[in-house]
Design a protein around this motif. Structure first.
Motif, mmCIF file in Angstrom:
data_model
loop_
_atom_site.group_PDB
_atom_site.id
_atom_site.type_symbol
_atom_site.label_atom_id
_atom_site.label_comp_id
_atom_site.label_asym_id
_atom_site.label_seq_id
_atom_site.Cartn_x
_atom_site.Cartn_y
_atom_site.Cartn_z
ATOM 1 N N TRP A 198 28.062 63.843 8.683
ATOM 2 C CA TRP A 198 28.382 63.778 10.104
ATOM 3 C C TRP A 198 29.200 64.990 10.506
ATOM 4 O O TRP A 198 29.917 65.583 9.686
ATOM 5 C CB TRP A 198 29.205 62.527 10.424
ATOM 6 N N ASP A 199 29.116 65.344 11.796
ATOM 7 C CA ASP A 199 29.988 66.345 12.383
ATOM 8 C C ASP A 199 31.089 65.640 13.160
ATOM 9 O O ASP A 199 30.925 64.495 13.595
ATOM 10 C CB ASP A 199 29.202 67.250 13.341
ATOM 11 N N ALA A 200 32.196 66.335 13.389
ATOM 12 C CA ALA A 200 33.269 65.761 14.197
ATOM 13 C C ALA A 200 32.759 65.410 15.591
ATOM 14 O O ALA A 200 33.217 64.438 16.202
ATOM 15 C CB ALA A 200 34.438 66.735 14.283
ATOM 16 N N ALA A 201 31.767 66.175 16.074
ATOM 17 C CA ALA A 201 31.201 65.917 17.405
ATOM 18 C C ALA A 201 30.405 64.616 17.447
ATOM 19 O O ALA A 201 30.101 64.111 18.535
ATOM 20 C CB ALA A 201 30.317 67.084 17.830
ATOM 21 N N ASP A 202 30.070 64.053 16.290
ATOM 22 C CA ASP A 202 29.338 62.783 16.237
ATOM 23 C C ASP A 202 30.244 61.592 16.516
ATOM 24 O O ASP A 202 29.756 60.480 16.739
ATOM 25 C CB ASP A 202 28.688 62.587 14.864
ATOM 26 N N LEU A 203 31.568 61.786 16.486
ATOM 27 C CA LEU A 203 32.507 60.684 16.649
ATOM 28 C C LEU A 203 32.741 60.363 18.123
ATOM 29 O O LEU A 203 32.615 61.222 18.992
ATOM 30 C CB LEU A 203 33.836 61.028 15.976
ATOM 31 N N ASP A 204 33.106 59.111 18.363
ATOM 32 C CA ASP A 204 33.486 58.668 19.705
ATOM 33 C C ASP A 204 34.968 58.967 19.907
ATOM 34 O O ASP A 204 35.812 58.369 19.237
ATOM 35 C CB ASP A 204 33.221 57.167 19.842
ATOM 36 N N PRO A 205 35.321 59.869 20.818
ATOM 37 C CA PRO A 205 36.741 60.225 20.976
ATOM 38 C C PRO A 205 37.608 59.079 21.480
ATOM 39 O O PRO A 205 38.830 59.117 21.329
ATOM 40 C CB PRO A 205 36.693 61.367 21.996
ATOM 41 N N THR A 223 22.153 55.875 17.573
ATOM 42 C CA THR A 223 21.268 56.673 16.717
ATOM 43 C C THR A 223 22.036 57.262 15.542
ATOM 44 O O THR A 223 21.558 57.265 14.412
ATOM 45 C CB THR A 223 20.615 57.789 17.534
ATOM 46 N N ARG A 224 23.250 57.760 15.824
ATOM 47 C CA ARG A 224 24.057 58.330 14.744
ATOM 48 C C ARG A 224 24.403 57.258 13.719
ATOM 49 O O ARG A 224 24.348 57.498 12.505
ATOM 50 C CB ARG A 224 25.333 58.937 15.332
ATOM 51 N N LEU A 225 24.755 56.064 14.175
ATOM 52 C CA LEU A 225 25.092 54.979 13.257
ATOM 53 C C LEU A 225 23.879 54.577 12.420
ATOM 54 O O LEU A 225 24.009 54.287 11.227
ATOM 55 C CB LEU A 225 25.601 53.768 14.041
ATOM 56 N N ALA A 226 22.705 54.556 13.040
ATOM 57 C CA ALA A 226 21.493 54.098 12.348
ATOM 58 C C ALA A 226 21.052 55.070 11.252
ATOM 59 O O ALA A 226 20.432 54.664 10.269
ATOM 60 C CB ALA A 226 20.363 53.898 13.350
ATOM 61 N N ASP A 227 21.377 56.333 11.410
ATOM 62 C CA ASP A 227 20.922 57.363 10.470
ATOM 63 C C ASP A 227 21.980 57.565 9.398
ATOM 64 O O ASP A 227 22.816 58.460 9.484
ATOM 65 C CB ASP A 227 20.658 58.672 11.234
ATOM 66 N N THR A 234 38.419 50.433 0.347
ATOM 67 C CA THR A 234 37.397 49.487 -0.123
ATOM 68 C C THR A 234 36.042 49.808 0.491
ATOM 69 O O THR A 234 35.021 49.810 -0.198
ATOM 70 C CB THR A 234 37.808 48.045 0.198
ATOM 71 N N THR A 235 36.000 50.023 1.805
ATOM 72 C CA THR A 235 34.771 50.499 2.453
ATOM 73 C C THR A 235 35.145 51.523 3.514
ATOM 74 O O THR A 235 36.315 51.712 3.841
ATOM 75 C CB THR A 235 33.954 49.381 3.157
ATOM 76 N N VAL A 236 34.125 52.178 4.038
ATOM 77 C CA VAL A 236 34.263 52.955 5.263
ATOM 78 C C VAL A 236 33.600 52.135 6.356
ATOM 79 O O VAL A 236 32.421 51.781 6.257
ATOM 80 C CB VAL A 236 33.606 54.341 5.138
ATOM 81 N N GLN A 237 34.368 51.776 7.374
ATOM 82 C CA GLN A 237 33.871 50.937 8.467
ATOM 83 C C GLN A 237 33.343 51.852 9.567
ATOM 84 O O GLN A 237 34.101 52.464 10.315
ATOM 85 C CB GLN A 237 34.990 50.030 8.995
ATOM 86 N N LEU A 238 32.014 51.960 9.637
ATOM 87 C CA LEU A 238 31.361 52.772 10.656
ATOM 88 C C LEU A 238 31.009 51.871 11.828
ATOM 89 O O LEU A 238 30.381 50.825 11.640
ATOM 90 C CB LEU A 238 30.100 53.420 10.085
ATOM 91 N N VAL A 239 31.390 52.259 13.035
ATOM 92 C CA VAL A 239 31.204 51.386 14.194
ATOM 93 C C VAL A 239 30.575 52.153 15.351
ATOM 94 O O VAL A 239 30.719 53.374 15.472
ATOM 95 C CB VAL A 239 32.533 50.749 14.658
ATOM 96 N N TRP A 240 29.887 51.420 16.202
ATOM 97 C CA TRP A 240 29.424 51.938 17.489
ATOM 98 C C TRP A 240 29.659 50.859 18.528
ATOM 99 O O TRP A 240 29.308 49.700 18.308
ATOM 100 C CB TRP A 240 27.940 52.295 17.465
ATOM 101 N N ARG A 241 30.292 51.236 19.623
ATOM 102 C CA ARG A 241 30.661 50.277 20.658
ATOM 103 C C ARG A 241 29.532 50.155 21.684
ATOM 104 O O ARG A 241 29.255 51.087 22.422
ATOM 105 C CB ARG A 241 31.954 50.700 21.342
ATOM 106 N N GLU A 242 28.909 48.974 21.712
ATOM 107 C CA GLU A 242 27.835 48.726 22.670
ATOM 108 C C GLU A 242 28.390 48.287 24.026
ATOM 109 O O GLU A 242 27.863 48.665 25.081
ATOM 110 C CB GLU A 242 26.890 47.644 22.136
ATOM 111 N N ALA A 243 29.419 47.450 23.994
ATOM 112 C CA ALA A 243 30.044 46.931 25.209
ATOM 113 C C ALA A 243 31.512 46.681 24.895
ATOM 114 O O ALA A 243 31.969 46.895 23.768
ATOM 115 C CB ALA A 243 29.348 45.647 25.674
ATOM 116 N N GLU A 244 32.270 46.202 25.888
ATOM 117 C CA GLU A 244 33.722 46.073 25.716
ATOM 118 C C GLU A 244 34.083 45.310 24.453
ATOM 119 O O GLU A 244 34.978 45.713 23.709
ATOM 120 C CB GLU A 244 34.336 45.364 26.925
#
Length: 284
Positions: A145-152, A174-178, A196-206
């Motif tokens: 991932w690039d830093a630009a892929d993150l949600d600020p 899309t970034r989360l899925a790949d 223990t893990t890396v928690q990767l998240v994408w916010r769909e709604a509030e």
């Protein structure tokens, strides 16, 4: 499967009522005769992200519990806790349970709802802290991932609710899925940072999130539904004031692996602990 005479290993899935969904776990309801090497051997042979072992009965509907991945013992595992609670409820009926985990006491409430068993655990006291920026840079490199892929709006943090997780938020679904990462590189970082893990998240709604959890330190590419990380993420959401003090979040996990599951994360004003709930069922 049996290890020694009288030792039965059950197969359950958590955070789904469908045996083909959620996160599979091994469950040993009587592991009093097993040592650490034997428990690790069981977990390695099963190949699930974790297997739970009840090592002693400590009171009425109260048990000491340990968790092993195929590679090592972990201090707390949410999905294996839910799986064990559902297995006990099938045997003894729904109700209140208490588990003495290596991370601390974890109460679990099991109810029957619309014909399905649903377990809700209450985490140990959580915390959230800033990660080392170098660790974030290394995690992104291992993930590709690039830093630009993150949600600020959702900055990286270390979150704990029984186990430590690095929370990284993707800017797009899309970034989360790949997800194609360097297993050895991420594993080395996670050992250094005690993750223990890396928690990767994408916010769909509030209050709706999609999550994924690489778990190379456990010998597993990805965890299909991660209760410990869900609890830690609840603490993260509270700390960053992403949601109201009283809130129920819905986390969807496992769809990208073909094992969809749903985790409910409840926050209560005045109570730092996080509640994580979901259904569970026996696989076979």
């Amino acid at each position: 499967m049996t290890v020694t005479s009288g030792t039965e290993i059950l197969h359950y899935t958590a955070f789904s009522a469908d045996p083909a969904g959620g996160n599979p776990a091994g469950v040993v309801l009587d592991a009093s005769g097993l040592d650490e090497e034997q428990m690790l051997g069981v977990a390695a042979r099963l190949g699930y992200s974790e297997t739970a072992f009840l090592t002693a009965r400590t009171g009425e509907r109260a048990y000491a519990i340990r968790y092993f991945s195929p590679k090592a013992e972990v201090p707390f595992c949410g999905h294996a806790t839910v799986a064990t609670a559902v297995a006990l409820a099938e045997r003894d009926g729904p109700g209140e349970l208490e588990f003495a985990t290596p991370a601390g006491p974890v109460p679990v409430s099991v109810v029957r709802q619309d014909g399905e068993l649903r377990a809700t655990l209450t985490s140990v006291e959580p915390y959230v802290e800033d990660p080392d920026p170098a660790d974030v840079t290394e995690a992104l490199a291992a993930l590709g991932w690039d830093a630009a892929d993150l949600d600020p709006a959702l900055p990286p943090r270390i979150a704990y609710a029984g186990a430590r997780h690095l929370v990284l938020a993707a800017g797009t679904r899309t970034r989360l899925a790949d997800l194609h990462y360097d297993f050895a590189r991420l594993e080395a970082l996670m050992h250094r940072a005690a993750l223990t893990t890396v928690q990767l998240v994408w916010r769909e709604a509030e209050r709706t999130f999609h999550v994924r959890d690489p778990f190379p330190v456990g010998g597993v590419v990805e965890d299909p539904a991660t209760g410990a990380a869900a609890a830690a993420f609840g603490a993260y959401a509270r700390e960053l004031a992403l949601v109201p003090a009283d809130a129920v979040l819905t986390l969807y996990q496992g769809a990208d692996m073909g094992r969809p599951g749903t985790l409910s994360v409840e926050l209560r004003a005045g109570d730092a602990r996080v509640r994580v709930g979901g259904t569970g069922t026996r696989i076979r």
